[in-house]
Design a protein around this motif. Structure first.
Motif: not given
Length: 280
Positions: A32-39, A151-153, A220-224, A226-230
């Protein structure tokens, strides 16, 4: 104008969970290309328990590395060659003596350099769905910045030491993230520097929907893809990125990126319009 605080005030939290398995991760987040934090997922990793600057100094070999500084996405940066252990000594000295220090070790192929450390991490729930994984380390002082880029990955990001702040934005806002023409291997940069923001030049940027989080050691953070991040380091920190490619992406996206990078290095594609070339 620095608008980091303003963005954080309007941002929403990223969804947080306490555990994950490979099947649930694929169904609920990867597909689903959804970000999530696995705390706290990585709290029991050997890397979180052992890695610090003294640990790296204890490794038997030294290696040549390349450093950047400040905001290495939007600033006019070039890589500079250094020794890994010399860099770690300088970083340790700056940390111990409260010195100003800006050099940042980015995308270090840590397991190519030190293969004995591979067992110190465990991304198995992510790697169950990828064919190729580029695992790299990020080591630097407080205040280092990776400006907005995509990132493209798919990127699984583990915080090992210190804290880092992430601000992310979905692909739905690609146009108003103002993509740059600057060449970055495996990514697209934004033209917007939120530490030196120009409202007249980027009038719709603040209309984007942002999410944010402060990662602590073991998170641990999943950045899907092509999502933008700073990303901004709050403390001196060590982090690990796992850029994962599916079997299809290895023979399509990854191959294409390697060809483009090869052309760039030979001066046939966006020569000098990049941040990847070493300073003379």
């Amino acid at each position: 104008m620095n608008i980091v605080s303003e963005i954080l005030d309007q941002s929403q939290p990223i969804k947080e969970i306490s555990s994950i398995d490979a099947t649930s991760f694929k169904k609920d987040y990867f597909n689903k290309k959804k970000p999530v934090i696995i705390k706290g997922l990585a709290k029991e990793w050997e890397s979180v328990k052992k890695w610090d600057l003294d640990f790296f100094l204890s490794l038997k070999d030294d290696k040549d590395i390349f450093l950047l500084s400040d905001n290495f996405i939007q600033d006019d940066n070039r890589y500079r060659k250094a020794s890994f252990k010399d860099y770690i000594r300088q970083l340790k000295d700056a940390e111990d003596n409260n010195k100003n220090f800006k050099d940042y070790l980015t995308t270090l192929d840590v397991f190519e350099y030190y293969p004995e450390l591979k067992d110190h991490i465990d991304f198995s729930f992510f790697e169950a769905h990828t064919k190729l994984n580029d695992v790299t380390a990020w080591i630097g002082p407080a205040g280092t910045i990776s400006g907005f880029h995509a990132d493209t990955a798919n990127n699984m990001y583990a915080q090992i030491r210190g804290k880092k702040m992430f601000i992310i934005c979905s692909t739905a806002f690609n146009k108003t993230m103002y993509p740059s023409s600057k060449h970055i291997y495996g990514a697209v940069a934004s033209e917007v520097d939120i530490n030196n923001f120009d409202k007249d030049k980027f009038p719709k940027f603040m209309d984007n929907d942002f999410k944010s989080v402060i990662l602590e050691p073991g998170d641990v953070l999943f950045v899907p893809q092509n999502w933008w991040h700073y990303v901004q380091a709050i403390n001196p920190s060590i982090s690990i990125s796992n850029f994962g490619y599916t079997k299809f992406e290895v023979y399509s996206l990854k191959l294409k990126e390697r060809i483009i990078q090869s052309l760039h290095k030979r001066g046939y594609y966006k020569a000098n319009n990049c941040f990847c070339c070493e300073k003379n």
